[in-house]
Design a protein around this motif. Structure first.
Motif, PDB file in Angstrom:
ATOM      1  N   UNK A  79      -8.438 -12.245 -64.290  1.00  0.00           N
ATOM      2  CA  UNK A  79      -7.405 -12.268 -65.320  1.00  0.00           C
ATOM      3  C   UNK A  79      -6.823 -13.665 -65.467  1.00  0.00           C
ATOM      4  N   UNK A  80      -6.667 -14.097 -66.704  1.00  0.00           N
ATOM      5  CA  UNK A  80      -6.084 -15.401 -66.998  1.00  0.00           C
ATOM      6  C   UNK A  80      -4.637 -15.286 -67.471  1.00  0.00           C
ATOM      7  N   UNK A  81      -4.294 -14.186 -68.143  1.00  0.00           N
ATOM      8  CA  UNK A  81      -2.922 -13.970 -68.607  1.00  0.00           C
ATOM      9  C   UNK A  81      -2.560 -12.506 -68.432  1.00  0.00           C
ATOM     10  N   UNK A  82      -1.357 -12.279 -67.911  1.00  0.00           N
ATOM     11  CA  UNK A  82      -0.874 -10.915 -67.757  1.00  0.00           C
ATOM     12  C   UNK A  82      -0.332 -10.398 -69.087  1.00  0.00           C
ATOM     13  N   UNK A  83      -0.255  -9.060 -69.246  1.00  0.00           N
ATOM     14  CA  UNK A  83       0.398  -8.512 -70.441  1.00  0.00           C
ATOM     15  C   UNK A  83       1.819  -9.047 -70.572  1.00  0.00           C
ATOM     16  N   UNK A  84       2.228  -9.348 -71.783  1.00  0.00           N
ATOM     17  CA  UNK A  84       3.537  -9.932 -72.049  1.00  0.00           C
ATOM     18  C   UNK A  84       4.281  -9.093 -73.080  1.00  0.00           C
ATOM     19  N   UNK A  85       5.537  -8.745 -72.806  1.00  0.00           N
ATOM     20  CA  UNK A  85       6.305  -7.993 -73.811  1.00  0.00           C
ATOM     21  C   UNK A  85       6.414  -8.788 -75.111  1.00  0.00           C
ATOM     22  N   UNK A  86       6.298  -8.101 -76.225  1.00  0.00           N
ATOM     23  CA  UNK A  86       6.410  -8.735 -77.533  1.00  0.00           C
ATOM     24  C   UNK A  86       7.520  -8.061 -78.327  1.00  0.00           C
ATOM     25  N   UNK A  87       8.076  -8.759 -79.322  1.00  0.00           N
ATOM     26  CA  UNK A  87       9.154  -8.159 -80.117  1.00  0.00           C
ATOM     27  C   UNK A  87       8.699  -6.869 -80.801  1.00  0.00           C
ATOM     28  N   UNK A  88       9.583  -5.896 -80.834  1.00  0.00           N
ATOM     29  CA  UNK A  88       9.306  -4.637 -81.536  1.00  0.00           C
ATOM     30  C   UNK A  88       9.773  -4.826 -82.978  1.00  0.00           C
ATOM     31  N   UNK A  89       8.958  -5.535 -83.750  1.00  0.00           N
ATOM     32  CA  UNK A  89       9.346  -5.958 -85.087  1.00  0.00           C
ATOM     33  C   UNK A  89       8.313  -5.493 -86.103  1.00  0.00           C
ATOM     34  N   UNK A  90       8.711  -4.585 -86.987  1.00  0.00           N
ATOM     35  CA  UNK A  90       7.818  -4.084 -88.024  1.00  0.00           C
ATOM     36  C   UNK A  90       7.965  -4.911 -89.291  1.00  0.00           C
ATOM     37  N   UNK A  91       6.884  -4.988 -90.056  1.00  0.00           N
ATOM     38  CA  UNK A  91       6.939  -5.562 -91.395  1.00  0.00           C
ATOM     39  C   UNK A  91       6.511  -4.502 -92.388  1.00  0.00           C
ATOM     40  N   UNK A  92       7.424  -4.143 -93.289  1.00  0.00           N
ATOM     41  CA  UNK A  92       7.151  -3.191 -94.371  1.00  0.00           C
ATOM     42  C   UNK A  92       7.038  -3.987 -95.665  1.00  0.00           C
ATOM     43  N   UNK A  93       5.996  -3.758 -96.416  1.00  0.00           N
ATOM     44  CA  UNK A  93       5.760  -4.570 -97.611  1.00  0.00           C
ATOM     45  C   UNK A  93       5.118  -3.732 -98.702  1.00  0.00           C
ATOM     46  N   UNK A  94       5.474  -4.025 -99.943  1.00  0.00           N
ATOM     47  CA  UNK A  94       4.809  -3.393-101.073  1.00  0.00           C
ATOM     48  C   UNK A  94       3.453  -4.066-101.268  1.00  0.00           C
ATOM     49  N   UNK A  95       2.378  -3.295-101.388  1.00  0.00           N
ATOM     50  CA  UNK A  95       1.047  -3.890-101.543  1.00  0.00           C
ATOM     51  C   UNK A  95       0.979  -4.812-102.759  1.00  0.00           C
ATOM     52  N   UNK A  96       0.246  -5.905-102.596  1.00  0.00           N
ATOM     53  CA  UNK A  96       0.046  -6.871-103.661  1.00  0.00           C
ATOM     54  C   UNK A  96      -1.451  -7.071-103.870  1.00  0.00           C
ATOM     55  N   UNK A  97      -1.832  -8.041-104.680  1.00  0.00           N
ATOM     56  CA  UNK A  97      -3.234  -8.249-104.987  1.00  0.00           C
ATOM     57  C   UNK A  97      -4.034  -8.574-103.731  1.00  0.00           C
ATOM     58  N   UNK A 116       2.436  -3.194 -89.180  1.00  0.00           N
ATOM     59  CA  UNK A 116       2.335  -3.553 -90.585  1.00  0.00           C
ATOM     60  C   UNK A 116       2.234  -2.259 -91.380  1.00  0.00           C
ATOM     61  N   UNK A 117       3.185  -2.044 -92.287  1.00  0.00           N
ATOM     62  CA  UNK A 117       3.275  -0.763 -92.977  1.00  0.00           C
ATOM     63  C   UNK A 117       3.420  -0.991 -94.488  1.00  0.00           C
ATOM     64  N   UNK A 118       2.379  -0.703 -95.269  1.00  0.00           N
ATOM     65  CA  UNK A 118       2.496  -0.803 -96.729  1.00  0.00           C
ATOM     66  C   UNK A 118       3.410   0.294 -97.271  1.00  0.00           C
ATOM     67  N   UNK A 119       4.208  -0.055 -98.273  1.00  0.00           N
ATOM     68  CA  UNK A 119       5.192   0.871 -98.831  1.00  0.00           C
ATOM     69  C   UNK A 119       5.050   0.910-100.349  1.00  0.00           C
ATOM     70  N   UNK A 120       4.912   2.131-100.887  1.00  0.00           N
ATOM     71  CA  UNK A 120       4.886   2.292-102.343  1.00  0.00           C
ATOM     72  C   UNK A 120       6.306   2.292-102.872  1.00  0.00           C
ATOM     73  N   UNK A 121       6.600   1.405-103.816  1.00  0.00           N
ATOM     74  CA  UNK A 121       7.911   1.347-104.454  1.00  0.00           C
ATOM     75  C   UNK A 121       7.748   1.608-105.947  1.00  0.00           C
ATOM     76  N   UNK A 122       8.855   1.641-106.662  1.00  0.00           N
ATOM     77  CA  UNK A 122       8.812   1.955-108.088  1.00  0.00           C
ATOM     78  C   UNK A 122       8.003   0.932-108.877  1.00  0.00           C
ATOM     79  N   UNK A 123       8.015  -0.312-108.448  1.00  0.00           N
ATOM     80  CA  UNK A 123       7.337  -1.374-109.195  1.00  0.00           C
ATOM     81  C   UNK A 123       6.063  -1.877-108.523  1.00  0.00           C
ATOM     82  N   UNK A 124       5.587  -1.182-107.514  1.00  0.00           N
ATOM     83  CA  UNK A 124       4.338  -1.593-106.868  1.00  0.00           C
ATOM     84  C   UNK A 124       3.196  -1.522-107.872  1.00  0.00           C
TER      85      UNK A 124
END
Length: 256
Positions: A79-97, A116-124
């Motif tokens: 092993x060269x690197x141990x598991x490392x805690x990472x931020x619990x940070x989601x990104x929600x985005x309306x799909x684009x081209x 990463x979570x795509x989100x359908x909005x009124x103007x998507x």
């Protein structure tokens, strides 16, 4: 086992995300695109060093034991690197081209988004999403950026349905292009510690009814991204970068 704090004489340039468990003496079998990448694109042969990684086991030094048209085998050494805690940070985005969506997923992975979570909005405007293609981009970005995990890529959801089942312990930070949000540099330092999510709207912005509904939710913070109008993908990455710099893991140095 040698860990991340120990100097090593061999650190492979090639990194592969491996879902199989990694441990000393284990054998990892590669097929399909990964074997082709090693043999044809990189022209690696038996004995070549490879770094294999995943979030559960960290990063491990491996060597190619066998490689050919039928696949490849790696032997796991140390092993060269141990598991490392990472931020619990989601990104929600309306799909684009498509092209800009591919780029968004790649850069969001580099910036440390955990979901990463795509989100359908009124103007998507985009109608279809190829999740498998986007996952390939996420894996490649994780391999190149030295992170140990690959963000979870979830199936698209409608905004109203997502909000109705939202876990209230996760703060939802809405990028509000209308000008009603507090500047992100002022808002983020005051947010409570804990899991968070960033929500970026579609090209053309959120519908006013969506913004009104979001503003009434106790777990929502509406923020602004400065005096200029940003493209949807630019806004998502700008918000990720600022959050990571103020409240995320950009306060840590990169492990050598």
């Amino acid at each position: 086992m040698i860990d991340s704090g120990t100097a090593m004489s061999e650190r492979p340039a090639v990194r592969l995300y491996i879902t199989d468990p990694l441990a000393p003496g284990a054998v990892v079998r590669l097929a399909g695109s990964q074997a082709h990448y090693l043999r044809v694109v990189l022209r690696r042969g038996p004995g070549a060093a490879v770094a294999a990684f995943n979030a559960a086991d960290g990063e491990w030094l491996c060597h190619i034991a066998e490689i050919g048209r039928g696949g490849a085998r790696l032997t796991v050494e140390r092993r060269m690197r141990s598991p490392t805690p990472e931020p619990d940070l989601w990104l929600l985005f309306a799909p684009i081209k498509r092209a800009r969506l591919d780029w968004l997923v790649e850069k969001a992975t580099e910036l440390g988004a955990s979901v990463l979570l795509p989100v359908w909005t009124a103007r998507t405007q985009a109608e279809r999403i190829n999740l498998e293609r986007l996952r390939v981009h996420a894996v490649e970005a994780a391999e190149q950026s030295q992170r140990l995990s690959v963000p979870e890529l979830r199936s698209p959801e409608a905004l109203d349905r997502l909000l109705s089942a939202w876990p209230e312990q996760r703060r939802l930070i809405v990028c509000d292009e209308s000008g009603a949000g507090e500047p992100i540099g002022d808002a983020v330092p005051r947010l409570p510690a804990g899991p968070a999510a960033l929500l970026v709207g579609p090209e053309g912005g959120f519908d006013h009814r969506e913004l009104d509904a979001l503003g009434k939710l106790s777990f929502v913070s509406r923020i602004g991204l400065g005096p200029r109008v940003l493209r949807a993908d630019t806004a998502a990455l700008a918000a990720l970068a600022v959050f990571q710099a103020i409240a995320g893991d950009w306060r840590r140095a990169r492990t050598r």
